[in-house]
Design an enzyme around this catalytic site. Structure first.
Site, PDB file in Angstrom:
ATOM      1  CG  HIS A  39      40.708  21.862  33.996  1.00  0.00           C
ATOM      2  ND1 HIS A  39      41.708  22.568  34.626  1.00  0.00           N
ATOM      3  CD2 HIS A  39      39.568  22.574  34.207  1.00  0.00           C
ATOM      4  CE1 HIS A  39      41.200  23.650  35.184  1.00  0.00           C
ATOM      5  NE2 HIS A  39      39.899  23.680  34.939  1.00  0.00           N
TER       6      HIS A  39
ATOM      7  CD  GLU B 194      39.868  51.285  41.402  1.00  0.00           C
ATOM      8  OE1 GLU B 194      39.940  52.497  41.124  1.00  0.00           O
ATOM      9  OE2 GLU B 194      40.431  50.382  40.726  1.00  0.00           O
TER      10      GLU B 194
ATOM     11  CG  HIS C 156      34.875  59.892  37.121  1.00  0.00           C
ATOM     12  ND1 HIS C 156      35.303  59.546  35.863  1.00  0.00           N
ATOM     13  CD2 HIS C 156      35.989  59.900  37.907  1.00  0.00           C
ATOM     14  CE1 HIS C 156      36.618  59.374  35.869  1.00  0.00           C
ATOM     15  NE2 HIS C 156      37.058  59.578  37.100  1.00  0.00           N
TER      16      HIS C 156
END
Length: 667
Positions: free
Chosen positions: A263, A414, A476
């Site tokens: 990988h 968002e 908030h």
């Protein structure tokens, strides 16, 4: 002479990828080797592009969302004829090369967007597909089609595990983006090993629930199966398509294929030799036989495709000269000729009105003024349109039924919103803006950073900028967010103090072509500040002297946003105590930092070291402006739930506290 087979063409990708990673002693060979057959069919049979003109407007877009497999893309670009040489491949992952570790916009011809942070590439692709469809609806006419291209994206297990892919793929299905086709490299391996230990989602059902067209169980090493899947995906026009390709990571490596060991590490010289023998590739490192090189070369085919489009576009231009002129202007990223005069006139008008309004409302007023001047503006909000005030009088919903609009309802996404905006911006033809509460810039953070890294014009609108939002409380109320946004290189952050500065912030963000902007607005009303013409002109310089005392100042108060009003009150109180103070409004620290030293010295003279900064946020950021011996009136703890005015009192964000800070510095 035997003609090369499709497998030979795919093996050229595998060989170059192995060789480049080995020479760099760093990189990811597994994904390029596993996806080589898919890439060969897509690029040779379907992809419309012109290697001699990577910016041809109607080219198909290709996005490598699993960007760690960058040698897949670099090999494709080199083989098909882009300005990516063998020496560039030999310089993989080296300083200042065209072939960095992950694809980066602006470094390599043909790279459409910067990928690496998983999930964002497919999200950018959603934005590109949305931009294509909207641009087509705005400019195509019933008798003329000038915008008609696909967006193709490669992605892996990691992209599907990242949450942002859930956000954006969900919206892509809702939008019905039928010209978005994604290829899922279902190799079952990630860095830690077999993904079945931590990733057992039913991807088919997941994307079916998103309203995608899903083509499952495609053999990713069978060119005919791959081709049939692409043709089926292109036939479905009302849904995006996901082609799930079962592949083997590190295909062809006898001892490492199908394992995590290939990988993210070179195969090693011995394993490369064994792999080339197994693939029947007897050529030295970085050597491509002429017949295979000629079979890959897409320059003539691409030039013919563009020439055909150009002829159709010339006919369009003759039929619709004004539309064509507008189309070309938008693709160049230039603003309308009347922009400068009319935007300046609006700012002067706002200054004369002297309104005391919330800066989020001032932002909406600016959109109402600037929107009609800018048909390229396309905006949206993460389910907060009524709070962010991003809807303006000319807003028109973009949805699966009406494609010509200019407003996107992103839902509560968002991160996805911001990554989609990046895709819209790199596609061209639009200036995207998106909005949420400043607190939730945290969700969007990495996509915000990517826009700065790519130097693209996106506008992030963040409202409810402080404890001034009040009763919603500390979850908030942003405290550290403005400071950390300012720390992102190449990011212009504006926190205006009133309607005038808000209009200037919008003007600056729209005019800024070399990078993104964050516009930070208040929920609560802010007092208008009186200015003369020089002060009005100096706002665009990021900081300016808003108040100068009659006598030589003994101190400077620096403030932003809602705290400028507090600074002005404090200066008046100090003046009555015969302590003359200068007030500097600094709506954009980054813009001020870019000014010439003479202007910086004019605003903040070195000899005037008694300085106080006031902002409703963390204090350490302001030390660079006030010095170690200055004072910062701010907030270094989380907020509380209460009415805004009580919170400003509680946290000491008052004129009284600013006065005390200044007095402590003035002898």
């Amino acid at each position: 002479m035997t003609m090369p087979s499709r497998r030979d063409f795919a093996n050229a990708i595998r060989a170059l990828s192995m060789d480049a990673v080995q020479k760099a002693n760093s990189g990811h060979p597994g994904a390029p080797m596993g996806m080589a057959d898919i890439a060969e069919v897509l690029w040779n049979d379907f992809l419309r592009h012109n290697p001699t003109n990577p910016s041809w407007p109607d080219r198909d877009r290709f996005v490598l969302s699993n960007g760690h497999g960058s040698m897949l893309l670099y090999s494709l670009l080199h083989l098909s004829g882009y300005d990516v040489s063998i020496d560039d491949l030999k310089n993989f992952r080296q300083l200042h090369s065209k072939t960095p570790g992950h694809p980066e916009l602006g470094y390599t011809p043909g790279v459409e967007t910067t990928t690496g942070p998983l999930g964002q590439g497919i999200s950018n692709a959603v934005g590109m597909a949305l931009a294509e469809r909207t641009l087509a609806a705005q400019f195509n006419r019933h008798d003329h089609t000038i915008v008609d291209h696909y967006t193709y994206a490669f992605l892996g297990d990691g992209c599907l595990m990242e949450g942002v892919s859930h956000e954006t793929c969900s919206l892509a299905g809702t939008m019905g983006l039928g010209k978005l086709i994604a290829f899922y490299d279902a190799n079952g391996i990630s860095i830690d090993g077999e993904v079945r230990g931590w990733f057992t989602d039913n991807t088919v059902k997941r994307f079916d629930a998103y309203n995608w067209h899903v083509i499952a169980r495609v053999d990713g090493h069978n060119p005919e199966a791959i081709r049939a899947a692409i043709e089926e995906a292109r036939s479905v026009t009302n849904k995006p398509s996901l082609i799930i390709c079962k592949t083997t990571i590190g295909y062809g490596s006898p001892n490492k294929q199908g394992q995590e060991s290939c990988h993210g590490a070179p195969l090693g010289e011995e394993e490369i030799a064994l792999t080339k023998k197994l693939l029947n590739w007897p050529h030295p490192a970085f050597e491509i036989p002429d017949d295979i090189r000629q079979g890959w070369d897409a320059q003539a085919k691409g030039a013919h495709m563009e020439q055909d489009w150009q002829q159709r576009y010339d006919t369009y231009r003759n039929a619709y000269p004004k539309l064509a002129e507008e189309f070309e202007r938008r693709l160049r990223g230039e603003l309308p000729a009347e922009w400068s005069e009319k935007s300046a006139a609006f700012i002067a008008e706002v200054n004369s009105k002297a309104e005391n309004i919330a800066s989020r409302k001032a932002s909406q007023n600016s959109l109402n003024a600037f929107g009609p001047l800018l048909p390229e503006i396309i905006g949206g909000s993460a389910d907060l349109a009524g709070s962010n005030l991003t809807l303006w009088e000319g807003s028109k919903d973009v949805n699966k039924d009406d494609h010509a609009g200019n407003y996107i309802y992103y839902g509560v996404r968002e991160f996805g919103m911001t990554a989609i905006m990046n895709g819209i911006a790199v596609h061209g033809g639009f200036i995207p803006y998106g909005a949420t509460f400043l607190m939730f810039s945290e969700y969007a953070r990495n996509a915000i950073r990517m826009s700065a890294l790519m130097k693209i014009r996106t506008i992030n609108v963040f409202t409810h900028d402080s404890i001034g939002l009040g009763e919603d409380g500390p979850t908030h109320q942003p405290i550290e967010q403005t400071a950390t946004l300012r720390m992102i290189p190449n990011m212009a952050v504006w926190r205006p103090c009133d309607a005038v500065e808000s209009a200037v912030a919008w003007q600056a963000a729209i005019e800024r072509q070399e990078g993104p902007s964050c516009l930070i607005f208040s929920r609560q009303a802010l007092a208008h500040q009186k200015r003369n013409q020089q002060q009005l002109a100096d706002i665009k310089r990021g900081a300016y002297i808003l108040k100068e005392p009659n006598k030589a100042p003994k101190a400077i108060i620096i403030a932003t946003g809602s705290e400028v009003e507090i600074a002005m009150e404090a200066a008046s109180m100090l003046g009555r105590r015969r302590i003359p103070v200068r007030v500097v409004s600094m709506p954009s620290t980054s813009v001020f930092d870019a000014q010439d030293p003479a202007y910086q010295e004019h605003v903040l003279p070195a000899e005037l070291s008694a300085r106080v900064a006031v902002e409703a946020g963390v204090t350490p950021f302001w030390r660079q402006y006030v010095g170690l011996h200055g004072k910062v009136v701010g907030i270094d703890r989380f907020g509380e739930s209460a009415p805004a005015q009580q919170l400003f009192e509680e946290f000491g964000l008052t004129a009284k506290h600013v006065v005390e800070a200044v007095k402590s510095l003035v002898k």
